[in-house]
Each structure stands twice: as C-alpha cells, then as structure tokens.
Design an enzyme around this catalytic site. Structure first.
Site, PDB file in Angstrom:
ATOM      1  N   ARG A 258       0.827  -1.212   0.000  1.00 19.52           N
ATOM      2  CA  ARG A 258       0.000   0.000   0.000  1.00 19.52           C
ATOM      3  C   ARG A 258       0.855   1.253   0.000  1.00 19.52           C
ATOM      4  NH1 ARG A 258      -3.255  -1.536   5.042  1.00 19.52           N
ATOM      5  NH2 ARG A 258      -2.364  -3.618   4.983  1.00 19.52           N
TER       6      ARG A 258
ATOM      7  N   GLU B 135       1.307  -6.105  13.126  1.00 17.28           N
ATOM      8  CA  GLU B 135       0.151  -6.344  14.007  1.00 17.28           C
ATOM      9  C   GLU B 135      -0.413  -7.734  13.807  1.00 17.28           C
ATOM     10  OE1 GLU B 135      -3.225  -3.712  13.519  1.00 17.28           O
ATOM     11  OE2 GLU B 135      -3.998  -4.213  15.505  1.00 17.28           O
TER      12      GLU B 135
HETATM   13  O1  LIG Z   1       2.985  -1.086  12.049  1.00 14.15           O
HETATM   14  P1  LIG Z   1       2.833  -2.538  11.688  1.00 14.15           P
HETATM   15  O2  LIG Z   1       2.231  -3.342  12.807  1.00 14.15           O
HETATM   16  O3  LIG Z   1       4.090  -3.109  11.192  1.00 14.15           O
HETATM   17  O4  LIG Z   1       1.767  -2.610  10.509  1.00 14.15           O
HETATM   18  C1  LIG Z   1       1.733  -1.700   9.446  1.00 14.15           C
HETATM   19  C2  LIG Z   1       1.888  -2.381   8.129  1.00 14.15           C
HETATM   20  O5  LIG Z   1       0.841  -3.329   7.906  1.00 14.15           O
HETATM   21  C3  LIG Z   1       0.317  -3.137   6.596  1.00 14.15           C
HETATM   22  O6  LIG Z   1       1.042  -3.829   5.628  1.00 14.15           O
HETATM   23  P2  LIG Z   1       0.833  -5.353   5.210  1.00 14.15           P
HETATM   24  O7  LIG Z   1       2.028  -6.124   5.664  1.00 14.15           O
HETATM   25  O8  LIG Z   1      -0.495  -5.836   5.639  1.00 14.15           O
HETATM   26  O9  LIG Z   1       1.008  -5.295   3.645  1.00 14.15           O
HETATM   27  P3  LIG Z   1       0.231  -4.783   2.362  1.00 14.15           P
HETATM   28  O10 LIG Z   1       0.519  -3.315   2.235  1.00 14.15           O
HETATM   29  O11 LIG Z   1       0.899  -5.582   1.300  1.00 14.15           O
HETATM   30  O12 LIG Z   1      -1.247  -5.060   2.501  1.00 14.15           O
HETATM   31  C4  LIG Z   1       0.477  -1.664   6.372  1.00 14.15           C
HETATM   32  O13 LIG Z   1       0.417  -1.329   4.999  1.00 14.15           O
HETATM   33  C5  LIG Z   1       1.806  -1.377   6.994  1.00 14.15           C
HETATM   34  O14 LIG Z   1       2.873  -1.601   6.086  1.00 14.15           O
HETATM   35  N1  LIG Z   2      -5.308  -2.485  11.823  1.00 19.98           N
HETATM   36  C1  LIG Z   2      -4.715  -2.340  10.631  1.00 19.98           C
HETATM   37  N2  LIG Z   2      -5.435  -1.891   9.566  1.00 19.98           N
HETATM   38  C2  LIG Z   2      -4.828  -1.744   8.350  1.00 19.98           C
HETATM   39  N3  LIG Z   2      -3.561  -2.021   8.125  1.00 19.98           N
HETATM   40  C3  LIG Z   2      -2.820  -2.470   9.164  1.00 19.98           C
HETATM   41  N4  LIG Z   2      -1.539  -2.825   9.240  1.00 19.98           N
HETATM   42  C4  LIG Z   2      -1.291  -3.214  10.501  1.00 19.98           C
HETATM   43  N5  LIG Z   2      -2.388  -3.126  11.264  1.00 19.98           N
HETATM   44  C5  LIG Z   2      -3.359  -2.648  10.434  1.00 19.98           C
END
Ligand SMILES: O=P(O)(O)OC[C@H]1O[C@H](OP(=O)(O)OP(=O)(O)O)[C@H](O)[C@@H]1O
Ligand SMILES: Nc1ncnc2[nH]cnc12
Length: 195
Positions: A83, A120
């Site tokens: 994202r 998370e």
């Molecule tokens: O602060 P954190 O607990 O580390 O979480 C935040 C991350 O989680 C999500 O990514 P995700 O790994 O779900 O990947 P995506 O963007 O490919 O959906 C979001 O886009 C952040 O990169």
């Molecule tokens: N609660 C949440 N919603 C969307 N993206 C996330 N990445 C980590 N935690 C998330």
C-alpha cells in the site's frame, strides 16, 4: 501543492472515508481499509500533499538539507510494499524526486539487504536493493498505516544500513495505542490522522 484547502480538515476527511473491517485478516484485528480514501480523487490529492508537507517544513528535516536543496528536505521517497507504493510514487512525482521500493521478500532481482519483522498480524521480511539508496541521501519513508511500527522500523533500518539518512517517516493513519511512534523514535513520524 495543489490540494484544495477548503472542505473538512484532512484528518476528518480520512476518518470519514476509512472503512473499519472487524476481524480482518484475523480475529481481533480491526482493519483500517484506506482504499476509499485513495479512490477519492480530491482526498487522494490532499493526502499526497499532506504526506510531503511536513518534510518540507519540519525544522529537523530541513536541518538535514544541504545548500542548494531548496525547500525540500528529502532526496528520494521510499515506499513500503504494497500500500505504501500507491502513496510513495505520487509523493515522489510531486516533489520531483525518485521513488524506491521497499519490497516483501523474494521480489527484488538484484543484490539486496533484508530485515525480518513482526507486524500487528504476522511476520514478514522486507528487502531493499543495495544500490537504491546512496550514503548520505535523505529519504522520506512512506506507508499507509503505522500500527506496531514493526514494518516501518524494518524499512528504516534497511535505509540506514545503506547509509541513507531518514528525513522523516510519513503515514496516513497512526494507530496510537499500538506504540509505533515510540518504537520509531528518535525518527520524526508525521501522521495525517492519529486514532
Ligand atoms: O505497524 P505494523 O504493525 O508493522 O503494521 C503496518 C503495516 O501493515 C500493513 O502492511 P501489510 O504487511 O499488511 O502489507 P500490504 O501493504 O501488502 O497489505 C500496512 O500497509 C503497513 O505496512
Ligand atoms: N489495523 C490495521 N489496519 C490496516 N492495516 C494495518 N496494518 C497493521 N495493522 C493494520
């Protein structure tokens, strides 16, 4: 900067468009779905402007700027897969700088460094091409959500391992209760909406 300053404050605009999805991707997680924010042209415009703006005016980031850097306190934007890519490319284009992908494991084809991390919901590995950040380059690190900070801490560590200087970390949404900002200290974190 061409965002329309009229209309609701940016945090309210983002909050109003974000959809909370309970129990995704696993039970107990409230997933903040920002896709409606990105799909709304005027909102996306303001988000992109907002992500770059603090790095232009933050005294700490500005202090990193060398002579001739103008008012831009970063030389390149790093976006975190997936994202973060949507945002980083737009911010970089507006600022007139390049964009660097911080990718999930196994995607980058050339010499790279890697960092494992927990987020998370789960664990993963991020990678960066070793020639994508030069020593001393000032890097604005961009992502959509700051939750625990595991992802962005790993991204920052990779940039710094290559000698890059993190000008700031910019996110659309900060989930404050999860402590990501504290984890990223002493780096400056700019969040457009803190909840
Ligand atoms: O602060 P954190 O607990 O580390 O979480 C935040 C991350 O989680 C999500 O990514 P995700 O790994 O779900 O990947 P995506 O963007 O490919 O959906 C979001 O886009 C952040 O990169
Ligand atoms: N609660 C949440 N919603 C969307 N993206 C996330 N990445 C980590 N935690 C998330």
């Amino acid at each position: 900067m061409t965002g329309d300053p009229s209309g609701p404050p940016l945090d309210e605009l983002i909050a109003g468009l974000t959809v909370d999805v309970p129990d995704h991707p696993e039970p107990g997680i409230v997933f903040r779905d920002l896709t409606p924010v990105f799909a709304d042209g005027p909102a996306f415009r303001r988000v992109v402007d907002g992500l770059a703006a603090p790095a232009l005016s933050d005294p700490r980031a500005a202090a990193l700027a060398g002579a001739g850097a103008g008012d831009r306190a970063f030389d390149v934007v790093a976006g975190v897969e997936a994202r973060g890519f949507l945002l980083a490319a737009a911010v970089a284009l507006d600022a007139g700088v390049g964009v660097v992908p911080v990718r999930k494991a196994g995607k980058l084809p050339r010499e790279r460094i890697a960092a494992d991390y927990a987020l998370e919901y789960g664990t993963a590995t991020l990678e960066l091409h070793t020639d994508s950040v030069r020593p001393g380059q000032r890097v604005l690190v961009v992502d959509d959500v700051l939750a625990t900070g595991g992802t962005l801490t790993a991204a920052v560590a990779l940039v710094e391992q290559l000698g890059g200087v993190v000008a700031a970390v910019a996110v659309v949404v900060e989930l404050a209760a999860l402590g990501g900002r504290q984890r990223l200290a002493p780096h400056t974190v700019h969040a457009l909406w803190t909840t």
